[in-house]
Design a protein around this motif. Structure first.
Motif, PDB file in Angstrom:
ATOM      1  N   UNK A 143      -8.155-104.317 -58.667  1.00  0.00           N
ATOM      2  CA  UNK A 143      -7.729-103.047 -58.092  1.00  0.00           C
ATOM      3  C   UNK A 143      -7.810-101.869 -59.040  1.00  0.00           C
ATOM      4  N   UNK A 144      -8.700-101.956 -60.030  1.00  0.00           N
ATOM      5  CA  UNK A 144      -8.891-100.854 -60.976  1.00  0.00           C
ATOM      6  C   UNK A 144     -10.278-100.253 -60.753  1.00  0.00           C
ATOM      7  N   UNK A 145     -10.371 -99.067 -60.181  1.00  0.00           N
ATOM      8  CA  UNK A 145     -11.680 -98.441 -59.964  1.00  0.00           C
ATOM      9  C   UNK A 145     -12.147 -97.674 -61.207  1.00  0.00           C
ATOM     10  N   UNK A 146     -12.544 -98.417 -62.233  1.00  0.00           N
ATOM     11  CA  UNK A 146     -12.981 -97.777 -63.473  1.00  0.00           C
ATOM     12  C   UNK A 146     -14.038 -96.708 -63.175  1.00  0.00           C
ATOM     13  N   UNK A 147     -13.838 -95.521 -63.747  1.00  0.00           N
ATOM     14  CA  UNK A 147     -14.783 -94.414 -63.561  1.00  0.00           C
ATOM     15  C   UNK A 147     -15.136 -93.855 -64.938  1.00  0.00           C
ATOM     16  N   UNK A 148     -15.879 -94.637 -65.700  1.00  0.00           N
ATOM     17  CA  UNK A 148     -16.185 -94.266 -67.078  1.00  0.00           C
ATOM     18  C   UNK A 148     -16.967 -92.961 -67.172  1.00  0.00           C
ATOM     19  N   UNK A 149     -17.732 -92.656 -66.134  1.00  0.00           N
ATOM     20  CA  UNK A 149     -18.535 -91.430 -66.152  1.00  0.00           C
ATOM     21  C   UNK A 149     -17.672 -90.172 -66.109  1.00  0.00           C
ATOM     22  N   UNK A 150     -16.418 -90.307 -65.721  1.00  0.00           N
ATOM     23  CA  UNK A 150     -15.525 -89.147 -65.656  1.00  0.00           C
ATOM     24  C   UNK A 150     -14.866 -88.835 -67.000  1.00  0.00           C
ATOM     25  N   UNK A 151     -14.914 -89.774 -67.927  1.00  0.00           N
ATOM     26  CA  UNK A 151     -14.228 -89.594 -69.212  1.00  0.00           C
ATOM     27  C   UNK A 151     -15.076 -88.714 -70.125  1.00  0.00           C
ATOM     28  N   UNK A 152     -14.554 -87.546 -70.468  1.00  0.00           N
ATOM     29  CA  UNK A 152     -15.294 -86.604 -71.314  1.00  0.00           C
ATOM     30  C   UNK A 152     -14.814 -86.611 -72.760  1.00  0.00           C
ATOM     31  N   UNK A 153     -13.568 -87.056 -72.976  1.00  0.00           N
ATOM     32  CA  UNK A 153     -12.973 -86.999 -74.316  1.00  0.00           C
ATOM     33  C   UNK A 153     -12.380 -88.350 -74.698  1.00  0.00           C
ATOM     34  N   UNK A 154     -12.703 -88.808 -75.915  1.00  0.00           N
ATOM     35  CA  UNK A 154     -12.031 -89.972 -76.492  1.00  0.00           C
ATOM     36  C   UNK A 154     -10.870 -89.440 -77.332  1.00  0.00           C
ATOM     37  N   UNK A 155      -9.636 -89.693 -76.917  1.00  0.00           N
ATOM     38  CA  UNK A 155      -8.492 -89.085 -77.602  1.00  0.00           C
ATOM     39  C   UNK A 155      -7.946 -89.930 -78.748  1.00  0.00           C
ATOM     40  N   UNK A 156      -7.240 -89.272 -79.646  1.00  0.00           N
ATOM     41  CA  UNK A 156      -6.350 -89.986 -80.551  1.00  0.00           C
ATOM     42  C   UNK A 156      -5.106 -90.302 -79.722  1.00  0.00           C
TER      43      UNK A 156
ATOM     44  N   UNK B  74       5.997 -97.427 -65.540  1.00  0.00           N
ATOM     45  CA  UNK B  74       5.382 -96.422 -64.669  1.00  0.00           C
ATOM     46  C   UNK B  74       4.580 -95.410 -65.470  1.00  0.00           C
ATOM     47  N   UNK B  75       5.115 -94.988 -66.605  1.00  0.00           N
ATOM     48  CA  UNK B  75       4.415 -94.006 -67.436  1.00  0.00           C
ATOM     49  C   UNK B  75       3.168 -94.626 -68.060  1.00  0.00           C
ATOM     50  N   UNK B  76       3.304 -95.842 -68.568  1.00  0.00           N
ATOM     51  CA  UNK B  76       2.148 -96.529 -69.145  1.00  0.00           C
ATOM     52  C   UNK B  76       1.032 -96.645 -68.111  1.00  0.00           C
ATOM     53  N   UNK B  77       1.392 -97.044 -66.909  1.00  0.00           N
ATOM     54  CA  UNK B  77       0.398 -97.213 -65.855  1.00  0.00           C
ATOM     55  C   UNK B  77      -0.248 -95.882 -65.487  1.00  0.00           C
ATOM     56  N   UNK B  78       0.562 -94.831 -65.416  1.00  0.00           N
ATOM     57  CA  UNK B  78       0.014 -93.524 -65.021  1.00  0.00           C
ATOM     58  C   UNK B  78      -0.973 -93.001 -66.059  1.00  0.00           C
ATOM     59  N   UNK B  79      -0.667 -93.185 -67.331  1.00  0.00           N
ATOM     60  CA  UNK B  79      -1.577 -92.718 -68.378  1.00  0.00           C
ATOM     61  C   UNK B  79      -2.902 -93.477 -68.326  1.00  0.00           C
ATOM     62  N   UNK B  80      -2.827 -94.783 -68.150  1.00  0.00           N
ATOM     63  CA  UNK B  80      -4.053 -95.579 -68.107  1.00  0.00           C
ATOM     64  C   UNK B  80      -4.858 -95.273 -66.844  1.00  0.00           C
ATOM     65  N   UNK B  81      -4.159 -95.143 -65.735  1.00  0.00           N
ATOM     66  CA  UNK B  81      -4.830 -94.803 -64.481  1.00  0.00           C
ATOM     67  C   UNK B  81      -5.538 -93.455 -64.606  1.00  0.00           C
ATOM     68  N   UNK B  82      -4.839 -92.483 -65.168  1.00  0.00           N
ATOM     69  CA  UNK B  82      -5.403 -91.140 -65.291  1.00  0.00           C
ATOM     70  C   UNK B  82      -6.632 -91.137 -66.197  1.00  0.00           C
ATOM     71  N   UNK B  83      -6.566 -91.880 -67.287  1.00  0.00           N
ATOM     72  CA  UNK B  83      -7.690 -91.904 -68.223  1.00  0.00           C
ATOM     73  C   UNK B  83      -8.894 -92.628 -67.632  1.00  0.00           C
ATOM     74  N   UNK B  84      -8.670 -93.824 -67.102  1.00  0.00           N
ATOM     75  CA  UNK B  84      -9.792 -94.670 -66.699  1.00  0.00           C
ATOM     76  C   UNK B  84     -10.340 -94.379 -65.306  1.00  0.00           C
ATOM     77  N   UNK B  85      -9.542 -93.792 -64.428  1.00  0.00           N
ATOM     78  CA  UNK B  85     -10.040 -93.551 -63.069  1.00  0.00           C
ATOM     79  C   UNK B  85     -10.205 -92.072 -62.739  1.00  0.00           C
ATOM     80  N   UNK B  86      -9.561 -91.199 -63.539  1.00  0.00           N
ATOM     81  CA  UNK B  86      -9.644 -89.764 -63.278  1.00  0.00           C
ATOM     82  C   UNK B  86     -10.294 -88.992 -64.422  1.00  0.00           C
ATOM     83  N   UNK B  87     -10.466 -89.653 -65.560  1.00  0.00           N
ATOM     84  CA  UNK B  87     -11.062 -88.987 -66.712  1.00  0.00           C
ATOM     85  C   UNK B  87     -10.144 -87.981 -67.378  1.00  0.00           C
ATOM     86  N   UNK B  88      -8.831 -88.175 -67.276  1.00  0.00           N
ATOM     87  CA  UNK B  88      -7.874 -87.236 -67.867  1.00  0.00           C
ATOM     88  C   UNK B  88      -8.031 -87.180 -69.385  1.00  0.00           C
TER      89      UNK B  88
END
Length: 218
Positions: free
Chosen positions: A85-98, A117-131
């Protein structure tokens, strides 16, 4: 009901850590006889990345060299993610953060009682939204969406609060022998390395309980 603690050493930009988190959730859901507390501990795959992050494409090419190799890795993760249930969207990731600041937020989330909840939201945002997790305003917003007070998180991130504490936690994990993530520490004594299947994690939980002389029954 038997109580159990699972410490998860991981990094928010580690895709296999996201997969491992889902597998742990599946293992816990299958064991209604256990009262499991999950705590997320920090790890940085690359602490040398500057605070403002690096262009993702350039960073990945420098790290892995071959674009075909990178795409093959991403293809495999997309396939694995689909099953979990993880829709990885690597093409959306523009920045590799510290990820030091992300780990500070996750630490504070633990104090606020909303760490999973916070851990999940950060990972979801990075991997599926490119945050962009190097952007402090983005981190504060995501934390707010997951149950924290956004204005407070924004204020804390503007300081050096808990940077030393996070780095000390990472050093402790490394001193314990953690060299790759995810790494699960069950009941403080049973270690499981990698994004193992849910069944394997469930068996490890049973083993940890057996080690202290309990049966796992209520």
């Amino acid at each position: 009901m038997t109580k159990l603690t699972v410490d998860v050493v991981s990094d928010v930009v580690c895709p296999w850590c996201y997969v491992g988190k889902k597998h742990l959730e599946q293992a816990i859901a299958a064991r209604s006889d256990l009262d499991v507390t999950v705590r997320f501990l920090p790890y940085q795959l690359d602490a040398a990345i500057p605070s403002g992050g690096l262009p993702r494409k350039d960073y990945m090419l420098k790290k892995f060299g071959d674009p075909a190799r990178i795409e093959a890795m991403h293809d495999r993760l997309r396939e694995v993610g689909k099953a979990d249930g993880i829709p990885f969207a690597f093409d959306r990731i523009a920045v590799s953060p510290n990820t030091l600041d992300s780990h500070r937020v996750i630490r504070w989330a633990g104090e606020a009682g909303v760490q999973p909840a916070v851990k999940d939201r950060l990972m979801q945002a990075f991997f599926t939204e490119g945050a962009d997790l190097s952007d402090l305003a983005v981190l504060a917003r995501l934390a707010g969406e997951a149950g924290m007070v956004e204005s407070e998180v924004r204020e804390w991130l503007a300081t050096d609060t808990d940077k030393d504490a996070v780095q000390a936690d990472i050093a402790r994990a490394q001193a314990m022998g953690v060299q790759g993530v995810p790494f699960f520490i069950i009941d403080g004594k049973v270690g499981v390395s990698g994004a193992q299947p849910a069944d394997t994690l469930a068996q490890a939980m049973d083993y940890a309980i057996a080690q202290r002389g309990e049966t796992g029954a209520a």
